[in-house]
Design an enzyme around this catalytic site. Structure first.
Site, PDB file in Angstrom:
ATOM      1  N   HIS A   1       0.959  -1.123   0.016  1.00 50.24           N
ATOM      2  CA  HIS A   1       0.038  -0.012  -0.093  1.00 50.24           C
ATOM      3  C   HIS A   1       0.786   1.414   0.158  1.00 50.24           C
ATOM      4  CE1 HIS A   1      -3.229   2.883   1.169  1.00 50.24           C
ATOM      5  NE2 HIS A   1      -4.017   1.803   0.708  1.00 50.24           N
TER       6      HIS A   1
ATOM      7  N   ASP B   1      -8.004  -5.495  -0.015  1.00 48.87           N
ATOM      8  CA  ASP B   1      -8.216  -6.323  -1.340  1.00 48.87           C
ATOM      9  C   ASP B   1      -7.876  -7.819  -1.317  1.00 48.87           C
ATOM     10  OD1 ASP B   1      -7.435  -3.195  -2.968  1.00 48.87           O
ATOM     11  OD2 ASP B   1      -9.473  -4.403  -2.811  1.00 48.87           O
TER      12      ASP B   1
HETATM   13  C1  SDX Z   1      -6.239   0.291  -2.887  1.00 47.88           C
HETATM   14  O1  SDX Z   1      -4.486   4.520  -1.890  1.00 47.88           O
HETATM   15  C2  SDX Z   1      -5.346   3.852  -1.382  1.00 47.88           C
HETATM   16  O2  SDX Z   1      -5.688   4.461  -0.349  1.00 47.88           O
HETATM   17  C3  SDX Z   1      -6.117   2.915  -2.221  1.00 47.88           C
HETATM   18  C4  SDX Z   1      -6.956   1.888  -1.451  1.00 47.88           C
HETATM   19  C5  SDX Z   1      -8.373   2.786  -1.165  1.00 47.88           C
HETATM   20  O3  SDX Z   1      -9.041   2.258  -0.207  1.00 47.88           O
HETATM   21  O4  SDX Z   1      -8.758   3.477  -1.899  1.00 47.88           O
HETATM   22  O5  SDX Z   1      -6.341   1.425  -0.266  1.00 47.88           O
HETATM   23  C6  SDX Z   1      -7.448   0.612  -2.160  1.00 47.88           C
HETATM   24  O6  SDX Z   1      -5.947   0.429  -4.090  1.00 47.88           O
HETATM   25  C7  SDX Z   1      -5.228  -0.943  -2.219  1.00 47.88           C
HETATM   26  C8  SDX Z   1      -4.179  -1.264  -3.071  1.00 47.88           C
HETATM   27  C9  SDX Z   1      -4.558  -2.379  -3.884  1.00 47.88           C
HETATM   28  N1  SDX Z   1      -3.452  -2.836  -4.944  1.00 47.88           N
HETATM   29  C10 SDX Z   1      -3.021  -3.949  -4.793  1.00 47.88           C
HETATM   30  O7  SDX Z   1      -3.046  -4.967  -3.979  1.00 47.88           O
HETATM   31  C11 SDX Z   1      -1.867  -4.119  -6.115  1.00 47.88           C
HETATM   32  C12 SDX Z   1      -0.489  -4.910  -5.492  1.00 47.88           C
HETATM   33  N2  SDX Z   1       0.132  -3.826  -4.922  1.00 47.88           N
HETATM   34  C13 SDX Z   1       0.975  -3.010  -5.408  1.00 47.88           C
HETATM   35  O8  SDX Z   1       0.780  -2.654  -6.746  1.00 47.88           O
HETATM   36  C14 SDX Z   1       1.565  -1.548  -4.740  1.00 47.88           C
HETATM   37  O9  SDX Z   1       1.853  -2.177  -3.512  1.00 47.88           O
HETATM   38  C15 SDX Z   1       0.566  -0.492  -4.615  1.00 47.88           C
HETATM   39  C16 SDX Z   1       0.363  -0.080  -6.019  1.00 47.88           C
HETATM   40  C17 SDX Z   1      -0.637  -0.901  -4.022  1.00 47.88           C
HETATM   41  C18 SDX Z   1       1.239   0.517  -4.066  1.00 47.88           C
HETATM   42  O10 SDX Z   1       2.546   0.913  -4.990  1.00 47.88           O
HETATM   43  P1  SDX Z   1       3.382   1.972  -4.671  1.00 47.88           P
HETATM   44  O11 SDX Z   1       3.148   2.715  -3.147  1.00 47.88           O
HETATM   45  O12 SDX Z   1       3.723   2.877  -5.614  1.00 47.88           O
HETATM   46  O13 SDX Z   1       4.787   1.272  -4.035  1.00 47.88           O
HETATM   47  P2  SDX Z   1       5.759   0.765  -5.128  1.00 47.88           P
HETATM   48  O14 SDX Z   1       5.091   0.062  -6.213  1.00 47.88           O
HETATM   49  O15 SDX Z   1       6.761   1.789  -5.366  1.00 47.88           O
HETATM   50  O16 SDX Z   1       6.359  -0.620  -4.305  1.00 47.88           O
HETATM   51  C19 SDX Z   1       7.500  -0.167  -3.453  1.00 47.88           C
HETATM   52  C20 SDX Z   1       8.383  -1.482  -3.396  1.00 47.88           C
HETATM   53  C21 SDX Z   1       8.659  -1.848  -4.963  1.00 47.88           C
HETATM   54  O17 SDX Z   1       9.954  -2.629  -4.753  1.00 47.88           O
HETATM   55  P3  SDX Z   1      11.473  -1.591  -5.401  1.00 47.88           P
HETATM   56  O18 SDX Z   1      10.987  -0.982  -6.591  1.00 47.88           O
HETATM   57  O19 SDX Z   1      11.293  -0.577  -4.204  1.00 47.88           O
HETATM   58  O20 SDX Z   1      12.482  -2.625  -4.812  1.00 47.88           O
HETATM   59  O21 SDX Z   1       7.712  -2.798  -3.195  1.00 47.88           O
HETATM   60  C22 SDX Z   1       7.441  -3.648  -4.131  1.00 47.88           C
HETATM   61  C23 SDX Z   1       7.621  -2.913  -5.416  1.00 47.88           C
HETATM   62  O22 SDX Z   1       8.324  -3.731  -6.262  1.00 47.88           O
HETATM   63  N3  SDX Z   1       6.158  -4.058  -4.272  1.00 47.88           N
HETATM   64  C24 SDX Z   1       5.633  -5.306  -4.290  1.00 47.88           C
HETATM   65  C25 SDX Z   1       4.296  -5.324  -4.005  1.00 47.88           C
HETATM   66  N4  SDX Z   1       3.932  -4.195  -3.798  1.00 47.88           N
HETATM   67  C26 SDX Z   1       4.829  -3.238  -3.870  1.00 47.88           C
HETATM   68  N5  SDX Z   1       6.335  -6.362  -4.434  1.00 47.88           N
HETATM   69  C27 SDX Z   1       5.589  -7.191  -4.548  1.00 47.88           C
HETATM   70  N6  SDX Z   1       4.132  -7.410  -4.494  1.00 47.88           N
HETATM   71  C28 SDX Z   1       3.611  -6.422  -4.081  1.00 47.88           C
HETATM   72  N7  SDX Z   1       2.325  -6.450  -3.964  1.00 47.88           N
END
Ligand code: SDX
Length: 429
Positions: free
Chosen positions: A306, A364
């Site tokens: 998140h 989720d």
């Molecule tokens: C919702 O914003 C909100 O409040 C949203 C929400 C709401 O109520 O409105 O809470 C609802 O959207 C919840 C999130 C649902 N999405 C997912 O579950 C999809 C999987 N999660 C990711 O795509 C990600 O964690 C996000 C999109 C939720 C957050 O992305 P960020 O903040 O841009 O973080 P990032 O992508 O920069 O990740 C940081 C690091 C990265 O590694 P590095 O590049 O630093 O090495 O963490 C890793 C990412 O690769 N990472 C993951 C991961 N999520 C982040 N690695 C593996 N699996 C994951 N799920």
């Protein structure tokens, strides 16, 4: 409240910027005069350090896993209240008295029907259209039916549009589901509460009486509470930006639905369940954990991570409890998907990669298992998220419209394209 200031030095320019303090949470540096005083913009794609507005509606402490709606913790609202009470709180700022709640419920109930012409609107879609595509189209079209509540400068029309959106989303969502499965639409019943009414519109058929299981109705209502609002997330920011141009509320909510659909946002509940089904059995989990950690593999654990929560999403804890309740009620407590989800969570939470990156289950991760057990196809999961989030979008939209400082949102950019150059005739290219 302006308390202190921040100094920004850029070349030979030193600019003092006011710092504003909120009730709780991080201070903000008001950079409104930065460009005028330095000729430079700030740069923050993804808005990781940018507050786009001032708001009194929802507060999230991501490090401690805290979520407050108008100051009330989500755990208490989910435990003690119902969804329409949370709607009232988000819209008006305080919990309703018994009389206010009765009046609000009555007003919402008597807006649940949609214009009969809307029925024909659905028939333009293929039956196999994704219900979210249908929702974007039909909700956007509401402004074609309800002209008398599109004048955003009129507080009464704003209030009517807000009630209409909250009241009609369950009806439209149920119609999208019924159309998708080829069954006749079911009209709302005014003697049923909000979530019971919705489940009946989804699962009743004209051939027989249908009684909604009260345990499932309570679970549905709690799931709506958990999804109601969440500060300035992507879809809420979309609604605010659309609304800042003066677009009507129905069009703004349709924009929010479109944004929510993405798998990185509200589409993650559908993606998370598809992922659990793809993993299938507990012994396949290590392979998927390895893929999620592999920089060269686009696979991510859906339902994990998140932007704000760097601790357990408080909604996920309540969601997990609701999942157990629903599966027990339906006799599915040994659902293999739940076994995979519980084991996946356990392994991920002890894995150094997830610990270091502070990746925890979000709302989720468990919602899909519950919704599938209740009888919804995965394609309906994000529709249910949109149904619940409509009140948050509307409350945030109304707060923006009523903000005297409100102006059209218009970000700038860092330009890295070609400098000016002259046109070259095609004969000389
Ligand atoms: C919702 O914003 C909100 O409040 C949203 C929400 C709401 O109520 O409105 O809470 C609802 O959207 C919840 C999130 C649902 N999405 C997912 O579950 C999809 C999987 N999660 C990711 O795509 C990600 O964690 C996000 C999109 C939720 C957050 O992305 P960020 O903040 O841009 O973080 P990032 O992508 O920069 O990740 C940081 C690091 C990265 O590694 P590095 O590049 O630093 O090495 O963490 C890793 C990412 O690769 N990472 C993951 C991961 N999520 C982040 N690695 C593996 N699996 C994951 N799920």
């Amino acid at each position: 409240m302006t308390d202190t200031s921040a100094n920004i030095v850029l070349g030979d320019k030193k600019v003092e910027m006011p710092v504003k303090k909120g009730t709780i949470g991080p201070d903000v540096i008001d950079i409104g005069a930065l460009y005028k005083n330095t000729g430079a913009f700030t740069y923050d794609p993804g808005f990781t350090s940018t507050a786009a507005c001032e708001s009194k509606i929802t507060y999230i402490d991501g490090d401690n896993g805290v979520l407050l709606h108008r100051g009330y913790p989500i755990e208490q609202l989910a435990e003690h209240g119902d969804f329409l009470e949370t709607c009232y709180l988000l819209l008006y700022g305080d919990l309703p008295t018994a009389a206010q709640k009765k009046d609000f419920d009555h007003r919402v109930t008597h807006h649940t029907m949609v214009h009969e012409q809307m029925n024909k609107f659905f028939s333009g879609f293929r039956r196999d259209a994704h219900p979210m595509a249908v929702m974007v189209g039909t909700v956007g079209a509401l402004s074609a039916f309800y002209h008398d509540s599109t004048d955003i400068t009129d507080p009464h029309q704003r209030m009517v549009a807000s009630l209409r959106m909250i009241a009609k989303m369950p009806t439209i969502a149920a119609m999208a589901y019924k159309y998708h499965i080829g069954q006749p639409f079911v009209y709302p019943q005014n003697d049923l509460d909000y979530s019971t009414n919705f489940l009946r519109m989804c699962f009743a058929v004209p051939c027989e009486e249908y009684k909604v299981n009260p345990v499932l109705a309570r679970a549905m209502d709690r799931i709506f509470i958990l999804h109601a609002d969440h500060e300035q997330n992507a879809s809420t920011s979309t609604v605010r930006l659309a609304g800042s141009s003066g677009a009507n509320p129905f069009a703004c909510i349709a924009a929010g639905i479109a944004c929510l659909w993405g798998p990185a946002h509200g589409g993650a509940n559908e993606a998370a369940l598809n992922m659990l089904q793809e993993i299938g059995t507990v012994d396949k989990i290590p392979e998927y954990i390895a893929r999620a950690k592999d920089k060269n593999d686009p696979f991510r654990l859906m339902g994990f991570g998140h932007r704000v929560y760097k601790n357990y999403d408080p909604r996920a804890k309540i969601m997990q409890k609701t999942t157990h309740e629903v599966l027990a009620e339906l006799g599915h407590k040994d659902d293999p998907l739940l076994q995979v989800a519980m084991e996946l969570e356990k392994i991920a939470l002890t894995d150094p990669y997830f610990i270091e990156k502070k990746l925890y289950p979000n709302i989720d991760f468990y919602s899909g298992i519950t919704l599938k057990a209740m009888g919804f196809p995965t394609t309906m999961f994000t529709v249910l998220f949109a149904l619940a989030r409509t009140v948050g979008w509307i409350a945030q939209w109304a707060e923006m419209i009523e903000d005297p400082q409100q102006r059209i949102g218009r970000p700038r950019q860092l330009y890295t394209g070609e400098p000016q150059r002259d046109y070259v005739p095609v004969s000389k290219r």
